[in-house]
Design a protein around this motif. Structure first.
Motif, PDB file in Angstrom:
ATOM      1  N   TYR A  59      16.199   4.682  -6.125  1.00 41.09           N
ATOM      2  CA  TYR A  59      15.149   5.118  -4.828  1.00 41.09           C
ATOM      3  C   TYR A  59      15.346   3.739  -4.836  1.00 41.09           C
ATOM      4  O   TYR A  59      14.286   2.852  -4.801  1.00 41.09           O
ATOM      5  CB  TYR A  59      13.682   6.076  -5.283  1.00 41.09           C
ATOM      6  N   ASP A 114      12.597   1.245  -2.029  1.00 43.36           N
ATOM      7  CA  ASP A 114      11.412   2.033  -0.560  1.00 43.36           C
ATOM      8  C   ASP A 114      11.888   0.054  -0.075  1.00 43.36           C
ATOM      9  O   ASP A 114      11.697  -0.329  -0.946  1.00 43.36           O
ATOM     10  CB  ASP A 114      10.786   1.573  -1.904  1.00 43.36           C
ATOM     11  N   HIS A 126       4.391   4.515  -4.822  1.00 44.08           N
ATOM     12  CA  HIS A 126       5.554   4.730  -4.684  1.00 44.08           C
ATOM     13  C   HIS A 126       6.575   5.601  -5.412  1.00 44.08           C
ATOM     14  O   HIS A 126       5.616   5.615  -6.544  1.00 44.08           O
ATOM     15  CB  HIS A 126       6.083   3.349  -5.007  1.00 44.08           C
ATOM     16  N   VAL A 127       7.700   5.540  -5.360  1.00 45.95           N
ATOM     17  CA  VAL A 127       8.507   6.904  -6.366  1.00 45.95           C
ATOM     18  C   VAL A 127       8.322   5.707  -7.127  1.00 45.95           C
ATOM     19  O   VAL A 127       8.468   5.104  -7.638  1.00 45.95           O
ATOM     20  CB  VAL A 127       9.571   7.770  -5.448  1.00 45.95           C
ATOM     21  N   ALA A 144      11.108   3.547  -7.897  1.00 48.49           N
ATOM     22  CA  ALA A 144      11.817   2.718  -7.177  1.00 48.49           C
ATOM     23  C   ALA A 144      11.766   1.378  -7.543  1.00 48.49           C
ATOM     24  O   ALA A 144      11.268   0.393  -7.812  1.00 48.49           O
ATOM     25  CB  ALA A 144      10.712   3.039  -5.573  1.00 48.49           C
ATOM     26  N   ASN A 192      11.969  -2.098  -4.670  1.00 50.94           N
ATOM     27  CA  ASN A 192      11.293  -2.551  -3.300  1.00 50.94           C
ATOM     28  C   ASN A 192      11.861  -3.401  -2.984  1.00 50.94           C
ATOM     29  O   ASN A 192      12.157  -4.992  -3.410  1.00 50.94           O
ATOM     30  CB  ASN A 192      10.004  -2.953  -3.256  1.00 50.94           C
ATOM     31  N   GLY A 248      14.459   5.055   0.993  1.00 54.97           N
ATOM     32  CA  GLY A 248      12.628   5.696   1.793  1.00 54.97           C
ATOM     33  C   GLY A 248      11.755   4.637   2.278  1.00 54.97           C
ATOM     34  O   GLY A 248      11.990   3.664   1.889  1.00 54.97           O
ATOM     35  N   TYR A 287       7.996   8.306   2.044  1.00 53.98           N
ATOM     36  CA  TYR A 287       6.355   8.270   0.695  1.00 53.98           C
ATOM     37  C   TYR A 287       5.807   9.352   1.526  1.00 53.98           C
ATOM     38  O   TYR A 287       5.749  10.547  -0.506  1.00 53.98           O
ATOM     39  CB  TYR A 287       6.603   7.100   0.375  1.00 53.98           C
ATOM     40  N   TRP A 338       7.006  12.767  -0.351  1.00 55.59           N
ATOM     41  CA  TRP A 338       6.918  12.454  -1.405  1.00 55.59           C
ATOM     42  C   TRP A 338       5.396  12.680  -2.195  1.00 55.59           C
ATOM     43  O   TRP A 338       5.547  13.776  -2.861  1.00 55.59           O
ATOM     44  CB  TRP A 338       7.747  11.297  -2.121  1.00 55.59           C
TER      45      TRP A 338
END
Length: 165
Positions: free
Chosen positions: A55, A57, A68-69, A72, A74, A109, A138, A141
């Motif tokens: 993932y 972000d 955040h997931v 993830a 960034n 995302g 998000y 999510w």
């Protein structure tokens, strides 16, 4: 099942030479229709993550740090966001290329899914093949996780209820 978003009016312009090789700048422009981007909902994203996808972000770091997931990575799509303007991160594609291979499967995302659609378009046109946008971002999510927590609590309440005889 992943769905393709139907937004014909949304068009992203990318530099074709830069998209093919983000380290080189060119002069040809290509219109990329956002409806060509595959978007997944939170349940589909969870399944992909469970099966080994990653993932990405693309929110600003300060937003990422608020939540955040899990797992993830960034890489902000914008280097600056103000009420007046959004400045695209000039190193975005270089950083994505340094972390992900062109055949890697990953989900992109943001908070609502809008910024991530733009980022996904740029990533796809840089030659990445298995990139999906997180529809509704998000926020969806968090809503999914909240619904799962509520469901789990309800289930445990029933499990703990005394049996009637």
């Amino acid at each position: 099942m992943a769905e393709v978003e139907n937004k014909v009016e949304d068009i992203v312009s990318v530099n074709a030479d830069e998209a093919a090789n983000p380290l080189n700048a060119g002069s040809r422009s290509v219109d990329v229709r956002v409806e060509e981007i595959v978007s997944v909902n939170a349940d589909e994203a969870a399944n992909l993550l469970h099966s080994g996808s990653r993932y990405l972000d693309v929110r600003m770091e300060e937003d990422f740090l608020k939540g955040h997931v899990e797992g993830a990575l960034n890489i902000p799509y914008y280097s600056s966001v103000t009420a007046e303007e959004k400045v695209k991160n000039p190193e975005f594609l270089n950083k994505v290329s340094a972390v992900f291979g062109h055949d890697d499967t990953f989900i992109v995302g943001c908070m609502t899914g809008n910024r991530s659609r733009l980022a996904t378009a740029d990533i796809l046109h840089a030659g990445f093949l298995n990139v999906k946008n997180m529809k509704n971002g998000y926020k969806s999510w968090v809503e999914k996780k909240a619904a799962e927590s509520t469901s789990a609590v309800r289930g445990s309440e029933y499990d703990l209820a005394p049996r009637q005889q």
